[in-house]
Design a protein around this motif. Structure first.
Motif, short mmCIF file in Angstrom:
data_model
loop_
_atom_site.label_atom_id
_atom_site.label_comp_id
_atom_site.label_asym_id
_atom_site.label_seq_id
_atom_site.Cartn_x
_atom_site.Cartn_y
_atom_site.Cartn_z
N TYR A 244 0.85 -1.31 0.26
CA TYR A 244 -0.27 0.25 -0.23
C TYR A 244 0.68 1.17 -0.48
N LEU A 245 0.60 2.01 -1.06
CA LEU A 245 1.28 3.02 -1.02
C LEU A 245 2.82 3.22 -0.84
N GLY A 246 3.49 1.85 -1.74
CA GLY A 246 4.80 2.00 -1.32
C GLY A 246 5.66 0.96 -0.91
N LYS A 247 4.58 0.89 0.40
CA LYS A 247 5.19 0.10 1.81
C LYS A 247 4.81 -1.44 1.14
N ILE A 248 5.21 -2.22 2.27
CA ILE A 248 4.87 -3.74 2.87
C ILE A 248 4.01 -3.71 3.72
N VAL A 249 2.83 -4.20 3.92
CA VAL A 249 2.20 -4.08 4.93
C VAL A 249 1.91 -5.27 5.60
N GLU A 250 1.52 -5.97 4.75
CA GLU A 250 1.34 -7.47 5.29
C GLU A 250 2.34 -8.65 4.22
N TYR A 251 2.65 -9.52 5.13
CA TYR A 251 3.30 -10.59 4.86
C TYR A 251 3.37 -12.04 5.26
N THR A 252 2.99 -13.20 4.77
CA THR A 252 2.58 -14.56 5.28
C THR A 252 2.59 -14.97 4.32
N ASP A 253 2.11 -16.50 4.37
CA ASP A 253 1.83 -17.06 3.78
C ASP A 253 0.06 -17.24 3.73
N LYS A 254 -0.12 -17.86 2.40
CA LYS A 254 -1.16 -17.65 1.61
C LYS A 254 -2.40 -17.97 2.54
N GLN A 255 -2.54 -18.98 2.78
CA GLN A 255 -3.83 -20.10 3.87
C GLN A 255 -3.99 -18.36 5.09
N THR A 256 -2.29 -18.28 5.72
CA THR A 256 -2.83 -17.44 6.55
C THR A 256 -3.33 -15.94 6.25
N LEU A 257 -2.94 -15.69 5.51
CA LEU A 257 -3.70 -14.57 4.65
C LEU A 257 -5.63 -14.30 4.52
N PHE A 258 -5.75 -15.47 3.52
CA PHE A 258 -6.61 -15.89 3.30
C PHE A 258 -7.62 -15.87 4.36
N THR A 259 -7.25 -16.69 6.07
CA THR A 259 -8.28 -17.26 6.57
C THR A 259 -7.66 -16.06 7.87
N ASN A 260 -6.39 -15.30 8.27
CA ASN A 260 -6.79 -14.37 9.28
C ASN A 260 -6.26 -13.46 8.57
N PRO A 261 -6.47 -12.93 8.04
CA PRO A 261 -5.70 -11.40 7.51
C PRO A 261 -5.67 -10.51 8.87
N LEU A 262 -4.73 -9.36 8.91
CA LEU A 262 -4.51 -8.52 10.34
C LEU A 262 -3.97 -7.29 9.70
N HIS A 263 -3.85 -6.54 8.79
CA HIS A 263 -4.47 -5.41 8.20
C HIS A 263 -5.58 -5.10 7.74
N PRO A 264 -5.74 -3.90 8.32
CA PRO A 264 -7.47 -3.13 8.02
C PRO A 264 -7.09 -3.39 6.71
N TYR A 265 -6.25 -2.56 6.05
CA TYR A 265 -5.96 -2.79 4.34
C TYR A 265 -6.67 -4.22 3.24
N THR A 266 -5.71 -5.51 4.07
CA THR A 266 -5.52 -6.47 3.60
C THR A 266 -7.12 -7.11 4.09
N GLU A 267 -7.84 -6.88 5.49
CA GLU A 267 -9.54 -6.85 5.18
C GLU A 267 -10.13 -5.93 4.53
N ALA A 268 -9.51 -4.86 3.43
CA ALA A 268 -10.81 -4.49 2.89
C ALA A 268 -10.48 -5.49 1.77
N LEU A 269 -9.05 -5.23 0.89
CA LEU A 269 -9.25 -6.26 -0.34
C LEU A 269 -10.40 -7.44 -0.31
N LEU A 270 -9.81 -8.86 0.59
CA LEU A 270 -10.32 -9.54 0.56
C LEU A 270 -12.19 -9.65 0.82
N ALA A 271 -12.59 -7.88 1.13
CA ALA A 271 -13.27 -8.48 1.50
C ALA A 271 -14.73 -8.04 0.05
#
Length: 335
Positions: A244-271
């Protein structure tokens, strides 16, 4: 960079040395104004990005348009010079190497561009396009080059008779196969896909993605796969980095990202990902406002202007990308 544990397609963990390791990468483009073309500011396209890609691994890089994904790709390949940071290929620092010293390393890194048609020379035949890297690097000439090109056409599912055809005679999917064959010509260890399927029809996307996964298994290739389609990224990637805007805001394996996103931006993308079942309803999480300008990013957390959970601290302090769970890194004060 130390040996890392990577989740394979079957879910097992293996230890691998990173093929490419990027630390603190920045790329700031100067903004010139006036008759004297003085620098009036900078575009902070990439602003402190760190990641690594292991052998035989795919790292997905996702985010909105304009967040700096393509600039990361071109900077890693040294197509544009980094402002600061470190790029290591097979453990060797290539950040400041000159053209002649960089030449042998370029054989280890190749790119597949987003638009297959504009990345192909319309005056060259498909065979000449695929064979050009072999000739430029002095690997093969004449009949030997022709045989190698024919073998590459077989690998990517094109007929040898098509070697004499020109780019305008191919479909979009076939052109992208030509680009993949050209990227494979020098037997690289790392291939960067800069949204390689976004310009293709959905059915053709699946063919190209499956081709790339088959080639990865056969040749043990490493991919940095850039995309904004989360469904495609989930299918091909082992780990995912969200920008987001030139920075990495979340970084993990794909299963964790899709089942337990922690950053609000990631949550918005998945929603925003549609559910392929019309009977299921998902609560929409619409982000307010527009993406801030990379010329004048907001202070503190750059996402605080759109974040529904923002606090006073978020407007002042820049959150560091830190490990909150094993293998799960996030840049958020609330985690």
């Amino acid at each position: 960079m130390a040996v890392q544990e990577v989740v394979t397609a079957r879910g097992s963990l293996v230890s691998r040395e990173p093929i490419i390791a990027v630390e603190g990468l920045k790329k700031h483009f100067p903004v010139k104004k006036g008759l004297l073309r003085r620098t009036a500011g900078h575009v902070y396209a990439v602003d402190g990005v760190s990641f690594s890609v292991g052998e035989g691994e795919t790292l997905g890089l996702v985010g909105e348009s304009g967040c700096g994904k393509s600039t990361v790709a071109r900077t890693v390949l040294r197509l544009v010079e980094p402002t600061s940071g470190t790029i290591r290929l097979n453990g060797q620092d290539i950040t400041r190497l000159g053209k002649s010293a960089m030449r042998p390393h370029r054989r280890q890194m190749q790119i597949i561009f987003q638009d297959p048609f504009s990345s192909l020379n319309p005056r060259m035949s498909a065979g000449d396009i695929v064979g050009e890297p072999l000739q430029v690097h002095g690997i093969a000439h004449g009949k030997d080059k022709e045989e190698r090109v024919a073998a590459l056409f077989d690998q990517v599912g094109l007929r040898r008779l098509q070697m004499r055809s020109f780019p305008h005679e191919f479909s979009g999917g076939q052109r992208q196969r030509i680009c993949i064959a050209r990227a494979l010509a020098l037997n690289p260890k790392l291939i960067i896909g800069d949204e390689p399927v976004s310009a293709l029809d959905v059915s053709i996307q699946a063919q190209v993605i499956n081709l790339m996964m088959d080639l990865q298994r056969e040749k043990n290739l490493s991919y940095l796969f850039i995309a904004h389609d989360l469904a495609v990224v989930e299918h091909i990637s082992h780990r995912i980095a969200v920008m987001y805007l030139g920075k990495i805001v979340e970084y993990t394996d794909k299963q964790t990202l899709f089942t337990n996103p922690l950053h609000p931006y990631t949550e918005a993308l998945l929603a925003a990902v549609p559910i392929p079942n019309p009977q299921l309803k998902r609560k929409k999480q619409l982000l307010q406002g527009d993406v801030p300008s990379p010329i004048n990013p907001p202070p503190g957390c750059t996402f605080h202007t759109r974040c529904p959970y923002a606090e006073a601290r978020c407007r002042i302090d820049v959150p560091a990308l830190r490990e909150v769970n094993p293998g799960h890194m996030v840049a958020c004060h609330l985690r």
